[in-house]
Design an enzyme around this catalytic site. Structure first.
Site, mmCIF file in Angstrom:
data_model
loop_
_atom_site.group_PDB
_atom_site.id
_atom_site.type_symbol
_atom_site.label_atom_id
_atom_site.label_comp_id
_atom_site.label_asym_id
_atom_site.label_seq_id
_atom_site.Cartn_x
_atom_site.Cartn_y
_atom_site.Cartn_z
ATOM 1 N NE ARG A 44 80.477 -57.321 -50.147
ATOM 2 C CZ ARG A 44 79.816 -56.657 -49.446
ATOM 3 N NH1 ARG A 44 78.403 -56.910 -49.120
ATOM 4 N NH2 ARG A 44 80.316 -55.764 -48.626
ATOM 5 C CD GLU A 101 81.820 -42.142 -42.356
ATOM 6 O OE1 GLU A 101 81.711 -41.079 -42.831
ATOM 7 O OE2 GLU A 101 81.180 -43.253 -42.902
#
Lengths: 191, 184
Positions: free
Chosen positions: B71, B108
């Site tokens: 993006r 994560e």
């Protein structure tokens, strides 16, 4: 070691366009990528030349301005580099066409054939409406399989695809003939 | 946050913020995904987004705009074109042909890796890093490291959206962050 394969300017009028020469010579060819025997057309060196990049976008904008195009669809990921500047300049929406599971929310999917196996392109439901006039943009057309899937997605949503636009064509792979009859506009050919 | 004189919010920000769609439970349950594709469907909002960044960086001698796949490839190039800078794509592994440098970063669960072409930037280049959103700051941090390892000076990071509760702003090695919209 850098290899610069000669790329030929294409289309009447384009041979005279001095911008094309600079664009063509800014593209780097990387041998044996992603696998042995493939001469990869690397546009990242074009992006490192602000004038060549601007000229690339300008040539597309000149081709498409004033033609009632409401959608520019760009194929992930290098179509995301060329599509948005064109969309912004002509006042069209930009619609990203993505690999599976990247777009959040509801999508439609189109499978297409690769040399070995198949792949899939997705578009958001509601991104385009019936009757919209669309352009499909990618950095390069090889066999035309990906562009064909892109055209199918837009048409399934009711849009009319006017043309496909790429920086580079590999004419020996005959992708131009595989676009459901849609015209193709390219800036350089690489043999 | 994009502000005009006297700290007032630029009037274009409202339309930009309203054009962003939130998709719950994507890519997994509990995540409220900030979807900028709806911003891209609004030509005025998209133009205003690019204009706000361009107004900030024009005339600041920025020679490189680095965009993070994928993006960042949508917002970075229009900014680069408008300010006359090179555009450098920072990519997932094995996408860039030829010689690259790689920077690992922590997710994560597990790690990921960002790559940049050798030779894309030089010492003396002044660089901007662009992505659609900053969350924990891990990806932007990896991006800055790549540019600095190649000798460039990172001037600022620029994102459309910030998730301030994830404190990514603090993880940017002291580099400033400019965003248009915060999402809580």
């Amino acid at each position: 070691m850098l290899l610069q394969v000669e790329v030929m300017a294409v289309c009447e009028g384009k041979k005279q366009d001095t911008r094309i020469q600079r664009i063509a010579s800014s593209i780097r060819v990387v041998p044996d990528f992603p696998k042995k025997g493939i001469m990869f057309q690397d546009i990242t060196t074009l992006l490192l030349d602000p004038k060549a990049f601007k000229d690339t976008v300008d040539l597309f904008v000149e081709q498409y301005t004033g033609r009632g195009i409401s959608v520019v669809a760009g194929v992930e990921a290098r179509g995301f580099i060329f599509g948005p500047p064109i969309a912004l300049a002509i006042g069209a929406k930009f619609v990203p066409l993505r690999k599976p599971r990247k777009l959040p929310g509801e999508v439609i999917s189109e499978n297409y054939i690769l040399e070995y196996g198949s792949d899939c392109l997705e578009m958001h439901v509601g991104a385009v409406q019936p009757g919209e006039r669309a352009l499909v943009v990618d950095d390069l057309i090889a066999t035309g399989g990906t562009l064909c899937a892109a055209i199918s997605l837009l048409e399934r949503a009711g849009a009319e695809v006017l043309e496909c636009a790429c920086v580079i064509e590999l004419p020996e792979l005959k992708g131009r003939g595989r676009l459901n009859g849609k015209p193709l506009y390219v800036l350089v050919e690489s043999h």
